[in-house]
Design a protein around this motif. Structure first.
Motif, mmCIF file in Angstrom:
data_model
loop_
_atom_site.group_PDB
_atom_site.id
_atom_site.type_symbol
_atom_site.label_atom_id
_atom_site.label_comp_id
_atom_site.label_asym_id
_atom_site.label_seq_id
_atom_site.Cartn_x
_atom_site.Cartn_y
_atom_site.Cartn_z
ATOM 1 N N ASP A 5 6.645 34.191 8.328
ATOM 2 C CA ASP A 5 7.186 34.567 9.514
ATOM 3 C C ASP A 5 8.270 35.383 9.086
ATOM 4 N N TRP A 6 8.535 36.595 9.849
ATOM 5 C CA TRP A 6 9.490 37.821 9.709
ATOM 6 C C TRP A 6 10.400 37.812 11.021
ATOM 7 N N THR A 7 11.558 38.150 10.770
ATOM 8 C CA THR A 7 12.518 38.649 11.876
ATOM 9 C C THR A 7 12.843 39.823 12.054
ATOM 10 N N GLN A 58 7.126 41.405 -2.006
ATOM 11 C CA GLN A 58 6.233 41.053 -3.024
ATOM 12 C C GLN A 58 6.105 39.401 -3.218
ATOM 13 N N SER A 59 7.129 38.902 -2.817
ATOM 14 C CA SER A 59 6.926 37.371 -3.041
ATOM 15 C C SER A 59 6.041 36.953 -1.968
ATOM 16 N N ALA A 60 6.121 37.445 -0.418
ATOM 17 C CA ALA A 60 5.407 36.626 0.653
ATOM 18 C C ALA A 60 3.647 37.264 0.454
ATOM 19 N N ASP A 67 13.017 39.059 17.547
ATOM 20 C CA ASP A 67 11.794 38.341 17.583
ATOM 21 C C ASP A 67 11.264 38.043 16.258
ATOM 22 N N LYS A 68 10.544 36.859 16.223
ATOM 23 C CA LYS A 68 10.017 36.308 15.020
ATOM 24 C C LYS A 68 8.334 36.761 14.905
ATOM 25 N N VAL A 69 7.995 37.201 14.042
ATOM 26 C CA VAL A 69 6.667 38.005 13.893
ATOM 27 C C VAL A 69 5.938 37.341 12.719
ATOM 28 N N ALA A 96 15.950 38.794 2.204
ATOM 29 C CA ALA A 96 15.659 38.130 3.400
ATOM 30 C C ALA A 96 14.167 38.666 4.279
ATOM 31 N N ARG A 97 13.853 38.091 4.807
ATOM 32 C CA ARG A 97 12.386 38.268 5.450
ATOM 33 C C ARG A 97 12.687 38.855 6.859
ATOM 34 N N ASP A 98 13.348 40.142 6.578
ATOM 35 C CA ASP A 98 13.738 40.855 7.852
ATOM 36 C C ASP A 98 13.089 42.108 7.955
#
Length: 400
Positions: free
Chosen positions: A182-184, A208-210, A174-176, A154-156
């Motif tokens: 975007d990450w949470t 790695q993916s982002a 928050d979303k950054v 997950a993009r946490d």
């Protein structure tokens, strides 16, 4: 008590008692010494705080494995083959194992990301560290202060306390935007004020993916199997084919990084302080020469009454040292008020921002105070010598 000692103490009392007559010039010497001491203490407190932040992050029970013959994560690359060989190893290789029998290991990568600071909107480069789920547990002092850890894939992100305090938009939930996605923010963590608090943590595969780093691993963090685990691990890694792998304790890794930057800070601080000290010494010499001139009649009278050269020399020198001690004390107090606990930041080993606190410790205060004392000792020597060579008849004639 001998006659010479009585004379010395009496002349010291006379000298110090006459200070109110020369208050302005005496204060100028005190303030010049205080300024030198405060500047040096500020630089030394910066170096000490930086060392404390990095050394606090290091543990002798954790080892960091790097590839490519480098001793820092920047430029390191650990091949997939080496990771598979290491995780498949049986028997004792110097690495502790978890309850499931797997190695206590985390694959990691660090990516630099730009974030706008809340106070002025300026971009700051921060460290986004991708790691396995075991990664947070391999930081001995790290604890969650809010929220939860990141989920696999997950993009946490979990944010260090210093970043959460300094930058807006990093509250839990928050979303950054970091990079192109975007990450949470799902949690905050503390680490006893160490360098880890200047990092953002996320799942390795998500990072790695982002950032198009598929398959790249810069370092492996492992928990050592006892105090003798590191030599065993190093011997095991030396047998791996291909690019050399280096294993060093986390404490040694961060100590080396802190020494480089702290030495650079001191390299700037000491020449500046010494240059200012030369000016302060000249000021001390001028102050004490004025003191001798102001007390010429007193010194001449006491000399004619049988006082020796040594009491005249000692009393003038003690006055200079006393003023420098007062200046050093004032400088340390001012530096403690101004700098102790002050938040600062610099570029870390991977060219990202690392925050730390300035620390006016006892050794910082002692070192800076000794420089202030040296100003009085050196600046007061020549005027003290002049006091012993004062022409007695001309001084008394000047009174008439």
């Amino acid at each position: 008590m001998s006659s010479a000692l009585k004379q010395i103490f009496l002349m010291i009392r006379v000298n110090l008692g006459s200070l109110p007559r020369r208050l302005a010039i005496s204060l100028s010497m005190v303030l010049s010494v205080a300024l030198v001491v405060a500047v040096l203490a500020g630089f030394l407190a910066m170096a000490r705080g930086f060392e404390a932040a990095l050394q606090g992050a290091g543990s002798t029970g954790i080892a960091v494995i790097l590839g490519g013959g480098t001793n820092q994560e920047t430029g390191s690359d650990v091949p997939d083959e080496a990771i598979r060989s290491l995780t498949a190893a049986t028997g004792g290789i110097g690495v502790a194992r978890n309850a499931a029998g797997s190695l206590a290991l985390s694959r990691e990568i660090v990516v630099a990301v730009d974030v706008a600071r809340a106070s002025d909107g300026a971009d700051q480069t921060l460290s986004l560290r991708g790691m396995d789920l075991a990664g947070p547990g391999l930081r001995d002092r790290a604890t969650l202060s809010a929220g939860r850890l990141f989920s696999p894939g997950a993009r946490d992100i979990v944010v260090g306390a210093r970043i959460a305090d300094e930058f807006s938009g990093f509250a839990v939930g928050d979303k950054v935007r970091l990079g192109a996605v975007d990450w949470t923010v799902v949690g905050h963590f503390t680490s006893g004020g160490s360098a880890f608090e200047s990092e953002i943590w996320a799942d390795l595969e998500a990072v790695q993916s982002a950032f198009d780093r598929q398959g790249q691993v810069q370092s492996l963090r492992v928990r050592l199997d006892g105090t003798g685990g590191l030599p065993v691990l190093q011997e095991h890694l030396s047998a791996f084919p291909g690019a050399p792998l280096t294993a060093l304790s986390e404490a040694d890794l961060y100590a080396a990084q802190s020494e480089r930057t702290a030495s650079l800070i001191r390299l700037f601080g000491w020449p500046l302080a010494l240059l200012m000290a030369v000016g302060a010494t000249a000021g001390a010499l001028n102050t004490m020469m004025s003191s001798v001139s102001d007390r010429a009649i007193e010194i001449a009278t006491l000399r004619l009454l049988g006082f020796g050269r040594l009491p005249a020399f000692t009393a003038t020198w003690v006055e200079a040292v006393a003023l420098s001690i007062a200046g050093a004390a004032l400088g340390i107090f001012a530096s403690w008020l101004a700098f102790n606990g002050w938040q600062a930041s610099t570029m870390g080993a991977d060219n990202t921002k690392m925050a730390f606190q300035l620390d006016v410790t006892a050794d910082v205060a002692l070192t800076a105070s000794l420089l202030g004392l040296a100003i009085g000792i050196i600046g007061g020597a020549l005027p003290a010598l002049a006091a012993t060579r004062l022409p007695l008849t001309s001084a008394l004639r000047a009174r008439g």
